[in-house]
Design an enzyme around this catalytic site. Structure first.
Site, mmCIF file in Angstrom:
data_model
loop_
_atom_site.group_PDB
_atom_site.id
_atom_site.type_symbol
_atom_site.label_atom_id
_atom_site.label_comp_id
_atom_site.label_asym_id
_atom_site.label_seq_id
_atom_site.Cartn_x
_atom_site.Cartn_y
_atom_site.Cartn_z
ATOM 1 N N LYS A 1 34.242 -45.654 -17.203
ATOM 2 C CA LYS A 1 34.920 -44.559 -16.519
ATOM 3 C C LYS A 1 34.023 -43.980 -15.415
ATOM 4 O O LYS A 1 32.825 -44.314 -15.345
ATOM 5 C CB LYS A 1 35.293 -43.480 -17.550
ATOM 6 C CG LYS A 1 36.309 -43.973 -18.606
ATOM 7 C CD LYS A 1 36.640 -42.858 -19.597
ATOM 8 C CE LYS A 1 37.589 -43.332 -20.671
ATOM 9 N NZ LYS A 1 37.923 -42.265 -21.655
ATOM 10 N N TYR B 1 47.330 -44.685 -19.218
ATOM 11 C CA TYR B 1 47.302 -43.653 -20.244
ATOM 12 C C TYR B 1 48.697 -43.145 -20.595
ATOM 13 O O TYR B 1 48.839 -42.050 -21.132
ATOM 14 C CB TYR B 1 46.390 -42.502 -19.804
ATOM 15 C CG TYR B 1 44.914 -42.831 -19.970
ATOM 16 C CD1 TYR B 1 44.381 -43.120 -21.227
ATOM 17 C CD2 TYR B 1 44.057 -42.852 -18.877
ATOM 18 C CE1 TYR B 1 43.037 -43.417 -21.391
ATOM 19 C CE2 TYR B 1 42.704 -43.154 -19.028
ATOM 20 C CZ TYR B 1 42.210 -43.436 -20.298
ATOM 21 O OH TYR B 1 40.879 -43.733 -20.460
ATOM 22 N N ASN C 1 33.647 -39.284 -21.896
ATOM 23 C CA ASN C 1 33.167 -40.190 -22.948
ATOM 24 C C ASN C 1 32.907 -41.612 -22.453
ATOM 25 O O ASN C 1 32.876 -42.560 -23.234
ATOM 26 C CB ASN C 1 34.092 -40.151 -24.162
ATOM 27 C CG ASN C 1 35.488 -40.679 -23.872
ATOM 28 O OD1 ASN C 1 35.769 -41.104 -22.760
ATOM 29 N ND2 ASN C 1 36.352 -40.657 -24.874
ATOM 30 N N HIS D 1 36.309 -46.850 -21.793
ATOM 31 C CA HIS D 1 37.568 -47.133 -22.491
ATOM 32 C C HIS D 1 37.508 -48.532 -23.088
ATOM 33 O O HIS D 1 36.961 -49.443 -22.472
ATOM 34 C CB HIS D 1 38.750 -47.075 -21.516
ATOM 35 C CG HIS D 1 40.005 -47.668 -22.088
ATOM 36 N ND1 HIS D 1 40.868 -46.940 -22.887
ATOM 37 C CD2 HIS D 1 40.516 -48.924 -22.020
ATOM 38 C CE1 HIS D 1 41.862 -47.739 -23.278
ATOM 39 N NE2 HIS D 1 41.668 -48.954 -22.767
ATOM 40 N N GLU E 1 46.985 -54.192 -21.483
ATOM 41 C CA GLU E 1 46.051 -53.570 -20.539
ATOM 42 C C GLU E 1 45.432 -54.605 -19.602
ATOM 43 O O GLU E 1 45.250 -54.338 -18.413
ATOM 44 C CB GLU E 1 44.969 -52.797 -21.315
ATOM 45 C CG GLU E 1 45.541 -51.567 -22.007
ATOM 46 C CD GLU E 1 44.548 -50.795 -22.854
ATOM 47 O OE1 GLU E 1 44.884 -49.677 -23.284
ATOM 48 O OE2 GLU E 1 43.421 -51.289 -23.099
HETATM 49 P P1 DAT Z 1 40.044 -43.559 -27.026
HETATM 50 O O1 DAT Z 1 39.555 -43.538 -25.609
HETATM 51 O O2 DAT Z 1 38.901 -43.490 -28.009
HETATM 52 O O3 DAT Z 1 40.984 -44.703 -27.316
HETATM 53 P P2 DAT Z 1 42.401 -41.843 -27.056
HETATM 54 O O4 DAT Z 1 43.205 -43.063 -26.736
HETATM 55 O O5 DAT Z 1 42.827 -41.004 -28.205
HETATM 56 O O6 DAT Z 1 40.849 -42.209 -27.281
HETATM 57 O O7 DAT Z 1 42.360 -40.895 -25.783
HETATM 58 C C1 DAT Z 1 42.198 -41.440 -24.486
HETATM 59 C C2 DAT Z 1 41.232 -40.606 -23.716
HETATM 60 O O8 DAT Z 1 41.762 -39.298 -23.518
HETATM 61 C C3 DAT Z 1 39.900 -40.359 -24.436
HETATM 62 O O9 DAT Z 1 38.984 -41.419 -24.237
HETATM 63 C C4 DAT Z 1 39.446 -39.088 -23.818
HETATM 64 C C5 DAT Z 1 40.745 -38.336 -23.564
HETATM 65 N N1 DAT Z 1 41.055 -37.406 -24.668
HETATM 66 C C6 DAT Z 1 41.514 -37.730 -25.900
HETATM 67 N N2 DAT Z 1 41.683 -36.648 -26.666
HETATM 68 C C7 DAT Z 1 41.302 -35.598 -25.888
HETATM 69 C C8 DAT Z 1 41.228 -34.196 -26.092
HETATM 70 N N3 DAT Z 1 41.592 -33.644 -27.249
HETATM 71 N N4 DAT Z 1 40.775 -33.440 -25.067
HETATM 72 C C9 DAT Z 1 40.420 -33.980 -23.888
HETATM 73 N N5 DAT Z 1 40.455 -35.299 -23.626
HETATM 74 C C10 DAT Z 1 40.895 -36.090 -24.609
HETATM 75 MG MG MG Z 2 42.916 -45.107 -26.707
#
Ligand code: DAT
Ligand code: MG
Length: 149
Positions: free
Chosen positions: A9, A49, A112, A115, A126
């Site tokens: 990212k 997303y 974080n 991805h 994807e």
């Molecule tokens: P991952 O990236 O571990 O698959 P995810 O698919 O649940 O996690 O979410 C996608 C991204 O969205 C994640 O990397 C960071 C952001 N995100 C997820 N939950 C969040 C939250 N509660 N607040 C802010 N950003 C969030």
């Molecule tokens: Mg995810």
């Protein structure tokens, strides 16, 4: 062979962690079959997303992903989807295990670093979304016999 979609990212690119991330996947033994640095369009970010479109963090997440270049990659290997997630660590870096990418380099969920596809089917979708067929190269690593029985 299984494939997964991995994206460094904007924070990972800006913080100079591209080499570190690639190195971790290489050291594990996975094979890089596609890679590009790119400015992400809003349309692509929203599609990628899409599953989160009703979440309160969706708008901020899209703005973040399009704010600065990302590095999109496809990695190949046995169980690379699940193993890639293990290398990456839990979504919130403050509780990701040390030794994982997010655990070693991140603090907050909105920054974080990386991805990774969460399932084989998601990975296929994807990869199709981010790469043209001719941007991926199948090749056999010369050390394959030392990685697999
Ligand atoms: P991952 O990236 O571990 O698959 P995810 O698919 O649940 O996690 O979410 C996608 C991204 O969205 C994640 O990397 C960071 C952001 N995100 C997820 N939950 C969040 C939250 N509660 N607040 C802010 N950003 C969030
Ligand atoms: Mg995810």
């Amino acid at each position: 062979m299984e494939r997964t979609f991995i994206m460094i990212k904007p924070d990972g690119v800006q913080r100079g962690l591209v080499g570190e991330v690639i190195s971790r996947f290489e050291r594990k033994g996975f094979t890089l079959v596609g890679m590009k640095l790119m400015a992400v369009s809003r349309e692509l970010a929203e599609k990628h997303y899409g599953v989160h479109k009703d979440k309160p963090f969706f708008a901020g997440l899209v703005e973040f992903i399009i704010s600065s270049p990302v590095v999109a990659m496809v990695w190949e290997g046995d169980s690379v989807v699940a193993s890639g997630r293990t290398l990456i660590g839990a979504t919130n870096p403050i509780s990701s295990a040390p030794g994982t990418i997010r655990g070693d380099f991140g603090i907050t969920i909105g920054r974080n670093l990386i991805h990774g596809s969460d399932a084989i089917e998601t990975a296929q979708q994807e990869i199709k979304l981010w790469f043209q067929e001719d941007e991926l190269t199948s090749w056999e690593p010369s050390n394959k016999g030392w990685l697999y029985e």
